[in-house]
Design a protein around this motif. Structure first.
Motif, PDB file in Angstrom:
ATOM      1  N   THR A   1       0.881  -1.172   0.000  1.00 15.23           N
ATOM      2  CA  THR A   1       0.000   0.000   0.000  1.00 15.23           C
ATOM      3  C   THR A   1       0.912   1.212   0.000  1.00 15.23           C
ATOM      4  OG1 THR A   1      -0.131   0.379   2.401  1.00 15.23           O
ATOM      5  CG2 THR A   1      -1.607  -1.305   1.482  1.00 15.23           C
ATOM      6  N   ASP A   2       0.340   2.394   0.131  1.00  9.97           N
ATOM      7  CA  ASP A   2       1.189   3.591   0.149  1.00  9.97           C
ATOM      8  C   ASP A   2       2.004   3.701   1.435  1.00  9.97           C
ATOM      9  OD1 ASP A   2      -1.009   4.077   1.759  1.00  9.97           O
ATOM     10  OD2 ASP A   2      -1.161   6.196   1.232  1.00  9.97           O
ATOM     11  N   LYS A   3       1.689   2.872   2.456  1.00  6.55           N
ATOM     12  CA  LYS A   3       2.418   2.939   3.716  1.00  6.55           C
ATOM     13  C   LYS A   3       2.935   1.594   4.211  1.00  6.55           C
ATOM     14  CE  LYS A   3       0.182   7.084   5.564  1.00  6.55           C
ATOM     15  NZ  LYS A   3      -0.587   7.661   6.700  1.00  6.55           N
ATOM     16  N   ILE A   4       2.714   0.538   3.471  1.00  5.74           N
ATOM     17  CA  ILE A   4       3.129  -0.799   3.912  1.00  5.74           C
ATOM     18  C   ILE A   4       3.990  -1.443   2.839  1.00  5.74           C
ATOM     19  CG2 ILE A   4       2.353  -3.112   4.546  1.00  5.74           C
ATOM     20  CD1 ILE A   4      -0.116  -1.890   5.785  1.00  5.74           C
ATOM     21  N   LYS A   5       5.138  -1.967   3.273  1.00 10.80           N
ATOM     22  CA  LYS A   5       6.104  -2.555   2.338  1.00 10.80           C
ATOM     23  C   LYS A   5       6.355  -4.020   2.687  1.00 10.80           C
ATOM     24  CE  LYS A   5       9.489   0.099   0.959  1.00 10.80           C
ATOM     25  NZ  LYS A   5       9.343   0.182  -0.512  1.00 10.80           N
ATOM     26  N   PHE A   6       6.455  -4.835   1.636  1.00 11.79           N
ATOM     27  CA  PHE A   6       6.824  -6.247   1.769  1.00 11.79           C
ATOM     28  C   PHE A   6       8.299  -6.394   1.442  1.00 11.79           C
ATOM     29  CE2 PHE A   6       7.780 -10.248  -0.388  1.00 11.79           C
ATOM     30  CZ  PHE A   6       7.309 -11.197   0.511  1.00 11.79           C
ATOM     31  N   LEU A   7       9.028  -7.140   2.284  1.00 13.89           N
ATOM     32  CA  LEU A   7      10.462  -7.352   2.083  1.00 13.89           C
ATOM     33  C   LEU A   7      10.799  -8.824   2.236  1.00 13.89           C
ATOM     34  CD1 LEU A   7      11.047  -4.470   4.444  1.00 13.89           C
ATOM     35  CD2 LEU A   7      12.153  -4.382   2.230  1.00 13.89           C
TER      36      LEU A   7
ATOM     37  N   TYR B   1      15.484 -17.768   3.952  1.00 11.71           N
ATOM     38  CA  TYR B   1      15.039 -16.380   3.850  1.00 11.71           C
ATOM     39  C   TYR B   1      13.881 -16.144   4.811  1.00 11.71           C
ATOM     40  CZ  TYR B   1      10.947 -17.784   0.999  1.00 11.71           C
ATOM     41  OH  TYR B   1       9.767 -18.349   0.553  1.00 11.71           O
ATOM     42  N   ILE B   2      13.618 -14.875   5.073  1.00 11.99           N
ATOM     43  CA  ILE B   2      12.419 -14.502   5.823  1.00 11.99           C
ATOM     44  C   ILE B   2      11.711 -13.369   5.084  1.00 11.99           C
ATOM     45  CG2 ILE B   2      13.320 -15.175   8.085  1.00 11.99           C
ATOM     46  CD1 ILE B   2      13.709 -12.129   8.634  1.00 11.99           C
ATOM     47  N   ASP B   3      10.396 -13.300   5.242  1.00  9.85           N
ATOM     48  CA  ASP B   3       9.595 -12.191   4.736  1.00  9.85           C
ATOM     49  C   ASP B   3       9.175 -11.316   5.911  1.00  9.85           C
ATOM     50  OD1 ASP B   3       9.729 -13.316   2.199  1.00  9.85           O
ATOM     51  OD2 ASP B   3       7.766 -14.290   2.359  1.00  9.85           O
TER      52      ASP B   3
END
Length: 366
Positions: A142-148, A195-197
């Motif tokens: 979203t405009d404020k939430i990021k997936f890494l 890995y981790i998300d």
């Protein structure tokens, strides 16, 4: 009036100088020498005296949870100090209950190692490790939430329970002068140990969220330690009710993928709260999980749907959805993740539906 201001200025100046001299004396004059820390009556560490217990343990690769980075503002780094702690400090009082003080529980970030110590920590903390990783994916949900996605390097692997968290480290960067770390729930399945998300929201002025959203890019190297936490999927056959808002999606996603990957056949419903349709994310994944899990239902609910959303789903807070869609039934567990007010109100709603308080598990964002 001028004399009063001058007097105040002189007193303030003298106080500042005195505080500075005391700090210098503590660092450079007070030589505590080497001190011994006995952990759980077995493990022995030799450390340089004068540092905090938290930093002394971290320096010996023993990691204690500390969401505030050791600044005494989270209360996570509690441990039992049976000998050598000295009197309880004013900076600890708001985080220590009467029971804590009775049982020698202290904040390890506030207690300095000035003499030999005997402490107790949970055995699982010996399994916590420091990891280096490369940012393999970085995507705006979203405009404020990021997936890494962090791909672990150096041949290491991480073993964790679905629902646990790690502490991500932000180095000094423009606008931030020192290394800091904060806690974030793992969002990936336990079957992936290379890995981790993470799912990280942006908070205006947040040191680590600013680092993630404004400075971190695909291909960058990061450091984190973990795993931590006692919020994780329980090994029972109970029906599951999951509730989350915003980035609280992370540990619930990990639990759902754990169920998918291990073929865990338990009936489950997931209430996810957001403001508007633009704040919803991972809807395709939730649909896939509905199609592939044993008996799983995803119920998103919007508290402030916009006219252009044309929303026909559940409306209101997640507690409203619980009241509307959830019937009373035996043998159920709840898994909640979100802010303290959201957790508290959801627990009350679940208790009215016949839940036993000892079967409501949660990860509360402080």
């Amino acid at each position: 009036m001028i004399n009063i201001l001058v007097t105040i200025g002189v007193i303030s100046g003298l106080s500042t100088i005195l505080a500075l001299l005391l700090t210098i004396a503590d660092v450079y004059i007070a030589d505590y020498g080497e001190k011994k820390i006995i952990i759980n009556g077995e493990k022995e560490l030799i450390v340089d005296g004068g540092n905090t217990l938290l930093s002394s343990l971290v320096g010996s690769s023993i990691f204690i949870p500390s969401a505030c980075g050791g600044k005494g503002s989270c209360g996570y780094c509690k441990c039992k100090i049976n000998n050598g702690a000295g009197p309880v400090l004013a900076t600890e009082l708001s985080y220590l209950t009467d029971e804590d003080q009775k049982n020698n529980v202290r904040l390890s970030c506030q207690v300095k190692v000035k003499e030999d110590m005997e402490i107790e920590i949970p055995e699982e903390l010996f399994n916590v490790k420091q990891f280096r990783a490369i940012v393999e994916e970085a995507q705006d949900l979203t405009d404020k939430i990021k997936f890494l996605r962090f791909k672990i390097i150096d041949g290491q692997e991480i073993s964790f329970k679905a629902g646990q968290y790690v502490q991500l480290i932000a180095p000094a960067y423009p606008g931030n002068k020192e290394e800091v770390y904060r806690a974030y729930s793992i969002a990936s399945s336990t079957k992936h140990q290379d890995y981790i998300d993470l799912i990280i929201g942006y908070v205006e002025g947040g040191i680590l969220t600013t680092y993630v959203h404004k400075h971190l890019s695909k291909g960058d190297e990061v450091s984190f330690n973990g795993p931590y936490g006692d919020f994780y999927l329980q090994n029972t056959d109970a029906e599951m009710v999951m509730v989350a808002v915003g980035t609280g999606m992370a540990p619930i996603r990990s639990i759902l993928y754990e169920m998918l990957d291990k073929g865990i056949n338990r009936r489950a419903v997931y209430f996810f709260g957001a403001r508007s349709k633009d704040d919803l994310f991972m809807l395709d994944e939730m649909k896939m999980l509905e199609e592939n899990l044993y008996d799983f239902k995803f119920i998103p609910t919007l508290s402030r749907p916009q006219e252009e959303d044309d929303w026909e789903g559940a409306k209101g807070r997640v507690t409203d959805a619980i009241a509307e869609y959830l019937d009373e039934a035996p043998n159920r567990e709840a898994y909640l993740c979100g802010s303290a007010p959201m957790i508290d109100s959801t627990v009350k709603s679940l208790l009215t539906k016949g839940f036993s308080e000892d079967r409501i598990f949660y990860d509360k964002f402080e």
